[in-house]
Design a protein around this motif. Structure first.
Motif, PDB file in Angstrom:
ATOM      1  N   LYS A 184       0.845  -0.779   0.049  1.00  0.00           N
ATOM      2  CA  LYS A 184      -0.104   0.111  -0.294  1.00  0.00           C
ATOM      3  C   LYS A 184       0.892   1.712  -0.210  1.00  0.00           C
ATOM      4  O   LYS A 184       1.125   1.973  -0.488  1.00  0.00           O
ATOM      5  N   GLU A 188       0.277   3.878  -3.039  1.00  0.00           N
ATOM      6  CA  GLU A 188       1.376   4.950  -3.527  1.00  0.00           C
ATOM      7  C   GLU A 188       1.925   6.377  -3.270  1.00  0.00           C
ATOM      8  O   GLU A 188       1.349   7.480  -4.550  1.00  0.00           O
ATOM      9  N   GLN A 191       1.853   6.187  -7.538  1.00  0.00           N
ATOM     10  CA  GLN A 191       1.535   6.755  -8.395  1.00  0.00           C
ATOM     11  C   GLN A 191       1.852   8.649  -8.199  1.00  0.00           C
ATOM     12  O   GLN A 191       1.809   9.056  -9.061  1.00  0.00           O
ATOM     13  N   GLU A 214      -7.221   4.648  -6.427  1.00  0.00           N
ATOM     14  CA  GLU A 214      -5.731   4.172  -7.765  1.00  0.00           C
ATOM     15  C   GLU A 214      -6.371   5.305  -9.113  1.00  0.00           C
ATOM     16  O   GLU A 214      -6.114   5.588  -8.964  1.00  0.00           O
ATOM     17  N   THR A 217      -7.030   9.004  -7.425  1.00  0.00           N
ATOM     18  CA  THR A 217      -5.890   9.684  -6.830  1.00  0.00           C
ATOM     19  C   THR A 217      -4.912  10.323  -8.985  1.00  0.00           C
ATOM     20  O   THR A 217      -4.526  10.773  -8.958  1.00  0.00           O
TER      21      THR A 217
END
Length: 378
Positions: A184, A188, A191, A214, A217
């Motif tokens: 996780k 992030e 991303q 996802e 974002t």
């Protein structure tokens, strides 16, 4: 839900004269009697970070593979930069694909993996080495050039695969669940990096994912797929705030769906009678609705607030707390109404409290303004 994008380049797809870099026209893909993709039409513009979002089996990966040329449509056409590439083989398309498995060559170094496609194209060695250095720097793995894939972490292998996919400077990069294997925190972090790289290069990214956070974002726009069809195409904020169906509302984030029927509408204020809620509810809705129409009122948990006696608000419900989920930054409460319907609401945990201010079986009064919810008719 958060968005990493500093701006939303809406003008590209809102301007009538803007020609899309990808045009998908009435594309279907059938395997035997099963339609994996069923009559999809989409326009994707240059510089977009476009997501194909949906559950397993909705057709998103099949559509991506047709863009790459690994599958041919049963019906319909695909255009890139105005050229019909429906039957063009993968190696002649101005696209590159980053696979979920990364598909790195285990016997090659990181640098050789990145250079592989360039070597196959016959790029001169000096130019090839310069491009590899450029890609290593872009994804911040300069010091790993001599390592083999088995000597890398999952996140590092993901960067190598991205660098290899970008090395040929494709017009379009296709990403098939590229972050699925990462934990996780690393997901992030990656991303952020993907968004920054995409905005820096200006390449059109198309990503397949089943992860709504996802997609929300990273994307400039999202196509939500269902059973091989497009359910809704919108920027993340519109998909979240203005879903066009129960399916879209329920798939994106948490939401309270309360069934009822229209009893009256005056200007843009709609009165809804709901057995779920056990009372009448009010919502702001600009489109005319006929009395008796079955509708679903949709309200996000973060829009629902605890109410005091003196606080006048359009929608007030009383219930008992039955479930509490503590997530650190927020707590999620499930409140059961006298009708048996459960409503979720959230509270931010601003102060570090030794004990929670709300507990199981507490009776609470909840409410939300008429302009904080939506009406769904399908």
């Amino acid at each position: 839900m958060p968005s990493l994008r500093q701006f939303t380049p809406e003008a590209a797809w809102q301007a009538p004269e803007g020609e899309p870099i990808i045009r998908i026209e009435n594309v279907s893909k059938r395997f035997g009697e099963l339609y994996a993709v069923d009559d999809i039409s989409l326009d994707i513009h240059s510089g977009e970070f476009f997501s194909l979002l949906g559950p397993s089996g909705c057709g998103k990966t099949t559509l991506l593979r047709m863009l790459a040329g690994f599958e041919m449509p049963t019906e319909g056409k695909i255009y890139i930069d105005g050229q019909d590439i429906t039957q063009v083989p993968p190696y002649e398309r101005p696209v590159n694909m980053m696979f979920q498995s990364y598909a790195l060559f285990p016997h090659m170094s990181v640098a050789d993996n990145i250079a592989f496609g360039l070597k196959q194209e016959g790029m001169p060695k000096a130019q090839r080495q310069e491009r590899v250095r450029e890609m290593l720097s872009l994804v911040q793995i300069d010091k790993l050039a001599a390592r083999k894939p088995h000597q890398l972490s999952g996140g590092q292998r993901q960067r190598v695969a991205l660098a290899r996919a970008l090395a040929k400077h494709p017009k379009i990069l296709l990403l098939d669940e590229p972050l699925g294997a990462l934990d996780k925190k690393l997901r992030e972090q990656t991303q952020f990096e993907l968004v920054n790289i995409q905005e820096r290069l200006g390449i059109t990214f198309i990503i397949v994912t089943h992860d709504q956070e996802e997609a929300m974002t990273m994307s400039s726009r999202i196509a939500l797929l269902r059973d091989g069809r497009v359910e809704q195409v919108d920027p993340p904020h519109r998909l979240y705030e203005y879903p066009n169906s129960r399916y879209a509302a329920d798939f994106i984030g948490s939401i309270n769906l309360i069934d009822g029927y229209v009893i009256s509408q005056e200007d843009n204020r709609v009165q809804i009678r709901s057995e779920d809620a056990g009372c009448d509810l009010e919502v702001i809705h600009s489109q005319p609705l006929i009395a008796g129409t079955q509708v679903t009122l949709a309200v996000r948990p973060e829009k629902v607030r605890l109410q005091t006696e003196g606080n006048a608000i359009a929608n007030r419900l009383t219930g008992v707390i039955k479930e509490i989920a503590y997530l650190g930054d927020v707590s999620i409460y499930h409140v059961e109404l006298p009708t048996g319907k459960r409503i979720q609401f959230t509270q931010s945990n601003i102060q570090a409290l030794a004990e929670q201010p709300l507990s199981w079986e507490d009776e609470v009064v909840l409410g939300w303004p008429a302009n904080s919810c939506g009406v769904l008719t399908q």
